[in-house]
Design a protein around this motif. Sequence first.
Motif, mmCIF file in Angstrom:
data_model
loop_
_atom_site.group_PDB
_atom_site.id
_atom_site.type_symbol
_atom_site.label_atom_id
_atom_site.label_comp_id
_atom_site.label_asym_id
_atom_site.label_seq_id
_atom_site.Cartn_x
_atom_site.Cartn_y
_atom_site.Cartn_z
ATOM 1 N N ARG A 34 -22.860 -1.713 -42.758
ATOM 2 C CA ARG A 34 -21.484 -2.063 -42.380
ATOM 3 C C ARG A 34 -20.556 -1.131 -43.147
ATOM 4 N N VAL A 35 -19.784 -0.327 -42.418
ATOM 5 C CA VAL A 35 -19.064 0.801 -43.010
ATOM 6 C C VAL A 35 -17.596 0.788 -42.606
ATOM 7 N N LEU A 36 -16.741 1.134 -43.570
ATOM 8 C CA LEU A 36 -15.330 1.404 -43.313
ATOM 9 C C LEU A 36 -15.029 2.819 -43.789
ATOM 10 N N GLY A 37 -14.199 3.531 -43.040
ATOM 11 C CA GLY A 37 -13.784 4.855 -43.479
ATOM 12 C C GLY A 37 -14.427 5.964 -42.674
ATOM 13 N N CYS A 101 -23.661 -11.313 -37.986
ATOM 14 C CA CYS A 101 -23.732 -11.603 -36.556
ATOM 15 C C CYS A 101 -22.387 -11.465 -35.845
ATOM 16 N N ALA A 102 -21.371 -11.032 -36.550
ATOM 17 C CA ALA A 102 -20.061 -10.845 -35.928
ATOM 18 C C ALA A 102 -20.121 -9.760 -34.858
ATOM 19 N N ALA A 103 -19.167 -9.798 -33.956
ATOM 20 C CA ALA A 103 -19.067 -8.771 -32.917
ATOM 21 C C ALA A 103 -18.789 -7.414 -33.554
ATOM 22 N N PRO A 104 -19.100 -6.327 -32.852
ATOM 23 C CA PRO A 104 -18.822 -4.993 -33.396
ATOM 24 C C PRO A 104 -17.367 -4.863 -33.844
ATOM 25 N N GLY A 105 -17.196 -4.331 -35.042
ATOM 26 C CA GLY A 105 -15.860 -4.146 -35.584
ATOM 27 C C GLY A 105 -15.264 -5.371 -36.240
ATOM 28 N N LYS A 106 -15.998 -6.487 -36.255
ATOM 29 C CA LYS A 106 -15.456 -7.737 -36.789
ATOM 30 C C LYS A 106 -16.068 -8.148 -38.128
ATOM 31 N N PHE A 107 -17.059 -7.405 -38.607
ATOM 32 C CA PHE A 107 -17.726 -7.817 -39.844
ATOM 33 C C PHE A 107 -16.739 -7.988 -40.991
ATOM 34 N N ILE A 135 -16.242 -18.056 -38.069
ATOM 35 C CA ILE A 135 -16.744 -17.935 -36.698
ATOM 36 C C ILE A 135 -15.610 -17.541 -35.760
ATOM 37 N N THR A 136 -14.441 -18.129 -35.961
ATOM 38 C CA THR A 136 -13.279 -17.770 -35.142
ATOM 39 C C THR A 136 -12.959 -16.285 -35.278
ATOM 40 N N ALA A 137 -13.080 -15.760 -36.496
ATOM 41 C CA ALA A 137 -12.769 -14.345 -36.746
ATOM 42 C C ALA A 137 -13.866 -13.406 -36.264
ATOM 43 N N SER A 138 -15.029 -13.962 -35.920
ATOM 44 C CA SER A 138 -16.201 -13.130 -35.631
ATOM 45 C C SER A 138 -16.185 -12.467 -34.261
ATOM 46 N N GLY A 139 -15.326 -12.956 -33.367
ATOM 47 C CA GLY A 139 -15.349 -12.432 -32.010
ATOM 48 C C GLY A 139 -16.516 -12.948 -31.190
#
Length: 202
Positions: A34-37, A101-107, A135-139
Amino acid sequence: MILTLALLAPLATASAPSRAVAVEPVAPVTAADRVLGRADAPVTVIEYASFSCHHCADWHNMVFPLFKQRLIDTGQVRYVFRDLPTNPPELSGPAAALARCAAPGKFFDVASVLMHGQSAVLNGGDQQDWYAPAITASGRTKPQIDACIALPATRAAIQRDIQTAVDAGVTGTPAFFVNGRLVADRSLGGLEVAVRAAAAAR
């Protein structure tokens, strides 16, 4: 289905490596991370953290916003989050799986919700109340999250993170590696110094 540790058994929490085990370099970044940047950022910062570790929550709630603003958003750092579940495992294991298990971009949205809500659950709050906003934020829907958590691949991915931490000699969370070097000072100033040194050494 209620999120429980049973879905993740036998997910182990981290333990210190034996003195007889050689410490290896921290594992390189892969597509599973899981990467940012920016992918071409000159410095990579890898954090091993646990959603039940209050030091991790303190860092994410108080330091990470400025760390992101100053170092990630400016293109200086590629930041990687890796799971290292700690005690109590009945909290850290399911939380790690939920975020994964979050949707892509939601981790990272889920991680933020879990870190901000951690103190309430550690002080006796209801575990499901901690998960619900995540869970709500997970998409994803709750049935989708439940199905993903039940997959052997989800448990295996968390175990891989744990193993890379143990191999690299990590004994506690949060732990930060800056271009492969373990950095003891996790303050914003300490990490900025380490990032500048790593960039200059390239």
